[in-house]
Scaffold this active site. Structure first.
Site, PDB file in Angstrom:
ATOM      1  N   ASP A   1     -10.823 -12.349  52.731  1.00 42.71           N
ATOM      2  CA  ASP A   1      -9.548 -11.676  52.513  1.00 42.71           C
ATOM      3  C   ASP A   1      -9.723 -10.359  51.783  1.00 42.71           C
ATOM      4  O   ASP A   1     -10.660 -10.170  51.012  1.00 42.71           O
ATOM      5  CB  ASP A   1      -8.616 -12.586  51.699  1.00 42.71           C
ATOM      6  CG  ASP A   1      -8.074 -13.719  52.547  1.00 42.71           C
ATOM      7  OD1 ASP A   1      -7.364 -13.411  53.527  1.00 42.71           O
ATOM      8  OD2 ASP A   1      -8.382 -14.884  52.260  1.00 42.71           O
TER       9      ASP A   1
ATOM     10  N   GLU B   1       2.190 -20.271  58.089  1.00 45.66           N
ATOM     11  CA  GLU B   1       0.834 -20.458  57.573  1.00 45.66           C
ATOM     12  C   GLU B   1       0.908 -20.382  56.055  1.00 45.66           C
ATOM     13  O   GLU B   1       1.338 -19.382  55.488  1.00 45.66           O
ATOM     14  CB  GLU B   1      -0.112 -19.380  58.117  1.00 45.66           C
ATOM     15  CG  GLU B   1      -0.474 -19.616  59.574  1.00 45.66           C
ATOM     16  CD  GLU B   1      -1.573 -18.683  60.087  1.00 45.66           C
ATOM     17  OE1 GLU B   1      -1.962 -18.841  61.254  1.00 45.66           O
ATOM     18  OE2 GLU B   1      -2.017 -17.799  59.335  1.00 45.66           O
TER      19      GLU B   1
END
EC number: 4.2.1.20
Lengths: 267, 400
Positions: free
Chosen positions: A60, A49
């Site tokens: 995040d 990824e």
């Protein structure tokens, strides 16, 4: 068959689980990522990824946000991330690459231009954190038309109806975010993950990768065996952050951690 | 457009703008919020409680004040000021926090979070949290914490925890990012009170509906005082909550011009500004599609304005729609022009406006002389200037 489908089928045949490292493209420098990708494959990664840096990564935690900031400071962008992926593909034809990021850089490029560029870069999947199925129709259709898998998230609070929806719109794999929170947060409650996975399994035949909170080999093993793979992000990026003066050492530490995870997952 | 204005659609879209661009973890709480909002929107008991609070706690209705001396001096249209600065806590922000906090209480949430730029929304949130006995955490960019220290102190006195956000540009957008992260992590017991008409659906519509009291009152007050509707509405636009609050009840009154004033900072041509509608382009940030300040790669760029409350790279999606359809017009005012507006209103009318509102005042000064003495402008005086004394004194080299 897509590269992702082939990878998960192969793993399934041999009874193994996918090891899926996440790194931010261009962190800490643009020239660091390509050798790191190859090294991660050698260490046992099945899928990579690749994070597309964004100025406002709302889902995040601080570790990945700082990785984004470091990459952006070197003018890393969606375009350059695609170029990097293409470079990787020149010498590696078998490891699927999934782009993971936020929708605004894709909007700025334009959905169709992006889908074409992703196809040229031989990207295998695209996971857009802030593009839920409600808003993803146009983008997902363009990707699917080019044999690129649109990958969707599931969360601990996703209802059965939601799971069915993801099963219908997603392909490649589903990414189960194993805790409520941002990347790099807290510790996992394995029993909770197990219970949720049973519900997810009952509603989809897609492979399920589990991420958020996977920090060490033991957790990777436990988690991976509840689903079809484990995603490791913040734990790897912490190694980069701890060795900003010595990227080579960061790479070695990442390789060591992934090898340990691979070994634990296969044992 | 002869049909009655009816936006957004059920999924929160204003044409191509708005929507629900959030990570999966936030979908369930947003759906829960939307269901609760739809339920209480037309609930007589909820509305009665809200109205009572607005009257007795906030001090509504706020006056519509005919600034006769200022109008005469500028030599054009009659200027009426909608005095949101006279609300409890000193700005329009409390209209919305009262509403959302009542919603939070009915939903059984025990913890309130908010983001704030100038600190007015943070103070308004801390205020209602104190009154309802709810835990309150306010996220504020570290740059804003420094330039709005008075409001930080007010929030702390009210019992809120103020978290200085050190990431990114350390201003409002980063505070919003951090608040969204908190919400994702604590969805079970936490209600996120967004302070402007941005964020994922239903926030833009919900905040608008709570702020629309500004325009409903102003419309009736204008009819009562002047015997007719105004010719133009002027309001500053950061996220755009006071502007949409004023505009919304007038949208179907086609004769009424609506003008939103963005912050041009050092000037649009310098690139150091906060004017996405005037100089940005559409993109996705903080859960909705709207005009943004971004670079060619879609990365959000840093904004600049003397007023912390306008220092934001996005704008409410409904403003984006009103711009594209031409129903509203968007202009910009520089820091220096805003300061002129600040001083002019202060000296002419004895009213010290907030720096945000000073942008609307400065544009009103430009607009009024171009209109006739029989014309009417309603300008939204969205907040009072007390919080900006430090910034002003510093800028003018005065030690307090």
């Amino acid at each position: 068959m897509s590269r992702l489908a082939a990878t998960f089928e192969q793993l399934s045949k041999t009874g193994r689980k996918a090891l899926i490292p996440f790194v931010s493209a261009g962190d800490p420098r643009p020239d660091f990522t390509l050798p790191l990708m190859h090294a991660m494959v050698e260490a046992g990664a099945d899928v990579i990824e690749l994070g597309v840096p964004f100025s406002d990564p709302m889902a995040d935690g601080p570790v990945i946000q700082r990785a984004s900031e470091r990459a952006l400071a070197h003018k890393m962008s969606l375009r350059r991330t695609l170029a990097l992926a293409l470079e990787f593909r020149r010498t590696n034809q078998h490891t699927p690459v999934v782009l993971m990021g936020y929708v605004n850089p894709i909007e700025a490029m334009g959905y169709e231009d992006f889908a074409n560029a992703a196809q040229r870069a031989e990207i295998d999947g695209v996971l857009t954190v802030d593009l839920p199925p409600e808003e993803a129709e146009e983008c997902a259709a363009l990707l699917k038309a080019r044999d690129i898998d649109p990958i969707f998230l599931l969360a601990p609070n996703s209802s059965e109806e939601r799971i069915k929806k993801m099963d219908a719109v997603g392909s490649g794999y589903l990414y189960y975010v194993s805790l409520k929170g941002v990347t790099g947060a807290g510790h996992l409650d394995i029993a909770d993950v197990e219970a949720k996975l049973n519900q997810i399994r009952a509603n989809t035949r897609l492979p399920v990768a589990i991420g958020f909170g996977v920090k060490d080999a033991q957790t990777a093993k436990t988690i991976a065996h509840l689903g079809d793979g484990a995603v490791i992000g913040s734990a790897l990026i912490s190694k980069i952050e701890a060795n900003l003066d010595d990227p080579e050492r960061a790479k070695n530490e990442i390789v060591e951690l992934l090898k340990a995870m691979r070994e634990a997952m296969d044992s | 457009m002869t049909e009655k204005y009816n936006m957004p659609d059920e999924r929160g879209h204003f044409g191509p703008y708005g929507g629900m661009f959030v990570a999966e973890t936030l979908i369930p709480p947003i759906q829960e919020l939307n269901a609760a909002y739809q339920q209480y929107l037309n609930d007589p008991e909820f509305i009665a409680e809200l109205d009572a609070d607005l009257q007795h706690y906030v001090g509504r209705p706020s006056p519509l004040y005919h600034a006769e001396r200022w109008s005469r001096e500028l030599g054009g249209a009659q200027i009426y000021l909608k005095r949101e600065d006279l609300n409890h806590t000193g700005a329009h922000k409390i209209n919305n926090t009262i509403g959302q906090a009542l919603l939070a209480k009915r939903m059984g949430k025990t913890r309130i979070i908010a983001e704030t730029g100038a600190g007015q929304h943070g103070v308004a949130t801390a205020t209602v949290a104190a009154r309802l006995g709810l835990e309150c955490v306010v996220y504020m960019g570290a740059v804003d914490v420094a330039r709005q220290s008075l409001n930080v102190y007010r929030m702390k006195l009210l019992g809120a925890k103020v978290v200085a956000v050190e990431s990114g540009s350390k201003t409002l957008k980063d505070a919003l990012n951090e608040a969204l992260r908190d919400w994702v992590t604590n969805v079970d017991n936490t209600f996120y009170i967004i302070g402007t008409v941005a964020g994922p659906h239903p926030y833009p519509a919900m905040v608008r509906d709570f702020q629309a009291i500004i325009g409903r009152e102003a419309r009736q007050q204008c009819l009562d005082q002047a015997g007719r509707l105004p010719d133009a509405l002027v309001a500053c636009v950061g996220g755009g909550s006071n502007a949409i609050g004023l505009f919304y009840p007038f949208i179907d009154d086609r004769s009424v011009k609506m003008i939103g004033v963005e912050a041009a900072g050092d000037g649009i041509e310098t690139g150091r500004h906060s004017a996405p509608l005037c100089a940005g382009r559409p993109g996705v940030l903080h859960g909705n599609r709207t005009y943004l300040m971004e670079d060619d790669d879609g990365e959000i760029i840093e904004t600049h304005s003397i007023s912390a409350g306008l220092d934001y790279p996005g704008v409410g999606p409904e403003h984006a729609w009103l711009k594209d359809t031409g129903r509203a017009q968007y202009v910009n005012i520089t820091d220096n022009e805003a300061l002129e507006g600040f001083h002019s209103l202060t000296r002419m009318e004895g009213i010290i406006p907030a720096l945000e509102s000073s942008h609307a005042m400065a544009y009103t000064m430009k607009l009024a002389p171009t209109m006739s003495k029989d014309d009417i402008i309603i300008a939204c005086l969205s907040g009072r200037g007390d919080k900006d004394m430090q910034t002003m004194a510093q800028r003018e080299g005065i030690a307090l």
